[in-house]
Write a protein that holds these residues in place. Structure first.
Motif, mmCIF file in Angstrom:
data_model
loop_
_atom_site.group_PDB
_atom_site.id
_atom_site.type_symbol
_atom_site.label_atom_id
_atom_site.label_comp_id
_atom_site.label_asym_id
_atom_site.label_seq_id
_atom_site.Cartn_x
_atom_site.Cartn_y
_atom_site.Cartn_z
ATOM 1 N N ASP A 24 33.708 44.931 7.218
ATOM 2 C CA ASP A 24 34.743 45.082 8.373
ATOM 3 C C ASP A 24 35.073 46.385 8.905
ATOM 4 O O ASP A 24 35.376 47.127 8.853
ATOM 5 N N TRP A 25 34.402 45.999 10.518
ATOM 6 C CA TRP A 25 34.205 47.531 11.116
ATOM 7 C C TRP A 25 35.520 47.593 12.013
ATOM 8 O O TRP A 25 35.681 48.315 12.819
ATOM 9 N N SER A 26 36.684 46.751 11.758
ATOM 10 C CA SER A 26 38.048 47.175 12.236
ATOM 11 C C SER A 26 38.658 48.479 11.367
ATOM 12 O O SER A 26 39.625 48.797 11.832
ATOM 13 N N THR A 35 38.135 53.312 15.007
ATOM 14 C CA THR A 35 37.584 52.058 14.238
ATOM 15 C C THR A 35 36.100 52.085 14.039
ATOM 16 O O THR A 35 35.525 52.788 14.918
ATOM 17 N N SER A 37 34.303 49.859 14.805
ATOM 18 C CA SER A 37 33.765 49.188 15.892
ATOM 19 C C SER A 37 33.929 50.054 17.325
ATOM 20 O O SER A 37 32.950 50.055 18.170
ATOM 21 N N HIS A 38 34.928 50.779 17.443
ATOM 22 C CA HIS A 38 35.002 51.704 18.528
ATOM 23 C C HIS A 38 33.906 52.744 18.481
ATOM 24 O O HIS A 38 33.509 53.232 19.418
ATOM 25 N N GLU A 70 34.190 41.702 24.116
ATOM 26 C CA GLU A 70 35.052 41.404 22.953
ATOM 27 C C GLU A 70 34.610 40.201 22.166
ATOM 28 O O GLU A 70 34.078 39.193 22.826
#
Length: 190
Positions: A24-26, A35, A37-38, A70
């Motif tokens: 989970d990259w969040s 995060t 993802s960021h 996204e």
């Protein structure tokens, strides 16, 4: 630093990130407020920015930003990192050593830009991998060359990857004080 050094660093990043692509990259990246993802998007954006700045021989900051769509899967983001790394290496292959381009830390030559790309790729991939307990395993010679170019003031011996992590506040070495402030030194090459 050479384009092949960047390719080797990006290959290590892709390998490490692929090992955590199903996570989970969040979640926040280790040691960062971003995060995972960021952080991955930032890494791809850095590589794109460096490629475009060097290609343009920019004399001021370019207004370019690489945004990942996204809904992209982690595997798709990893492919963007691989692709922007190769784009940057290809641009650097074509640039003469005398080329100069703007960097916020000061104008630099292709080798200086490549060193920053190597550093960004390795460190931010580490930030993501460390979130999930996975150790990145970059080539020692690439870490050593990056340290020599961007952090010549770092005189620690031993494993250059562990030294790089220490020098950027991401790791510890026995008997050494944890680093809390650091910066790249991006000299213009001769």
């Amino acid at each position: 630093m050479t384009p092949d050094d960047l390719r080797a660093a990006v290959a290590a990043c892709v390998s490490g990130l692929s090992a955590v692509a199903d996570q989970d990259w969040s979640r926040p990246a280790a040691g960062l407020e971003w995060t995972c993802s960021h952080t991955a998007e930032h890494l791809a954006d850095d590589l794109l920015y460096y490629a475009t700045s060097l290609a343009a021989r920019a004399t001021e900051q370019l207004k370019v930003w690489g945004k990942i769509e996204e809904g992209a899967t982690n595997a798709q983001v990893i492919e963007v990192i691989r692709a922007t790394g190769e784009l940057f290496a290809t641009v650097a292959d074509a640039a003469p050593p005398s080329a100069r381009a703007f960097h916020p830390a000061g104008p630099t030559d292709p080798a200086g830009y490549l060193a920053t790309g190597v550093g960004e790729a390795l460190l931010h991939s580490h930030d993501i991998c460390a979130t999930f307990g996975v150790r990145l395993d970059p080539p020692a010679d690439v870490c050593r060359a990056m340290l020599a170019r961007l952090m010549p003031h770092v005189t620690e011996g031993g494993d250059p990857w562990r030294v790089l992590l220490l020098a950027t506040g991401r790791g510890d070495l026995p008997g050494k004080t944890r680093v809390t402030k650091w910066h790249w030194r991006i000299p213009v090459g001769d």
